[in-house]
Design an enzyme around this catalytic site. Structure first.
Site, PDB file in Angstrom:
ATOM      1  CG  HIS A  71      95.254  63.156  79.758  1.00 29.77           C
ATOM      2  ND1 HIS A  71      94.863  61.842  79.772  1.00 29.77           N
ATOM      3  CD2 HIS A  71      95.546  63.440  78.468  1.00 29.77           C
ATOM      4  CE1 HIS A  71      94.918  61.345  78.552  1.00 29.77           C
ATOM      5  NE2 HIS A  71      95.331  62.299  77.739  1.00 29.77           N
ATOM      6  CG  ASP A 124      93.465  60.129  82.393  1.00 24.12           C
ATOM      7  OD1 ASP A 124      93.050  61.295  82.502  1.00 24.12           O
ATOM      8  OD2 ASP A 124      94.042  59.693  81.367  1.00 24.12           O
ATOM      9  CB  SER A 174      93.101  61.504  75.465  1.00 25.86           C
ATOM     10  OG  SER A 174      94.496  61.394  75.399  1.00 25.86           O
TER      11      SER A 174
END
Length: 260
Positions: free
Chosen positions: A74, A116, A209
């Protein structure tokens, strides 16, 4: 003159509003925010990478070969341009390498559906030295017992309303039983690992992230998501993508030196 002064005042307020809006949006997927952690000692975690746009750092990552950095899929929602290697302080750039390609699994749809994970092909090979090293990956399912101590690292805020920091920080986190994680996250994606957050005050904050979950010197997970906009919480676990479930895909891309 009064009209000009008024115009400048309105322009300043608009710019301030824009910056605050971008900062709030960024909490959903950017930065690397370690909660209740500590500064990373010098000459350690030499695999860490700052994944950047032209505006600067947006995600964490880690060097898995001379030509590839592993991060979260992402993070690719942003206009990524480069990675920075070999530094604990983002004010001091050692190696900046442009990103040539972004490789995502064909099964990836959105962070909430799992898979992800993303490989960034670098425009040139990273130079291995006393500040840049590759971290080994967990090749198969390893025996990580519940409450086993691992760690996560990144740059950024240290609390929900804290300040962004430039120095790399880390936090020790414990592995959480998968069944407990499923109970706390009813829509938990497949192929994930849970560690930190639930039952503790340590973990990553919103936007950390792409950074690695490291256990026994091996990268076993990639920071994926936690509870939106609230980093100081003990009610749900932090969620990582399980590297072992994607190791064949990772090795194939590195071997072919290209996405597929």
């Amino acid at each position: 003159m009064n009209c000009l002064a008024g115009l400048m005042d309105h322009l300043y307020k608009f710019q301030l509003f824009l910056l605050l809006t971008l900062a709030c949006l960024g909490q959903n997927g950017h930065g690397s925010d370690i909660i209740n952690g500590k500064k990373v000692p010098p000459n350690s975690m030499l695999y860490m990478a700052s994944v950047q746009t032209v505006q600067g750092h947006v995600c964490g990552g880690f060097l898995v070969s001379e030509g590839f950095v592993l991060t979260a899929a992402h993070c690719g929602n942003e206009n990524l341009t480069s990675v920075v290697l070999g530094t604990h302080n983002l004010n001091t750039v050692q190696q900046m390498i442009f990103i040539e390609k972004k490789c995502k699994p064909n099964t990836y749809k959105d962070v909430g559906y799992g898979d992800d994970i993303m490989l960034l092909k670098l425009g040139r090979k990273a130079q291995m030295d006393n500040s840049v090293q590759i971290i080994p990956l967990a090749e198969t399912i390893i025996n990580i017992n519940e409450n086993a101590q691992c760690h996560v690292a990144g740059w950024g805020k240290t609390s929900t309303r804290g300040r962004v920091v430039n120095e790399l920080r880390m936090a020790d986190v414990s592995i959480i039983d998968p069944q407990v994680c499923k109970e706390k996250w009813p829509r938990l994606p497949h192929n994930v690992i849970c560690a930190g957050g639930y039952g503790t005050n340590k973990g990553f904050c919103q936007g950390d992230s792409g950074g690695p979950l490291v256990c026994n010197g091996l990268a076993v997970g990639v920071v994926s998501f936690n509870k939106n906009f609230n980093c100081d919480y003990p009610d749900v676990p932090n969620v990582y993508t399980d590297i072992t479930k994607h190791i064949y895909w990772i090795r194939s891309i590195i071997r072919q030196n290209n996405c597929f």
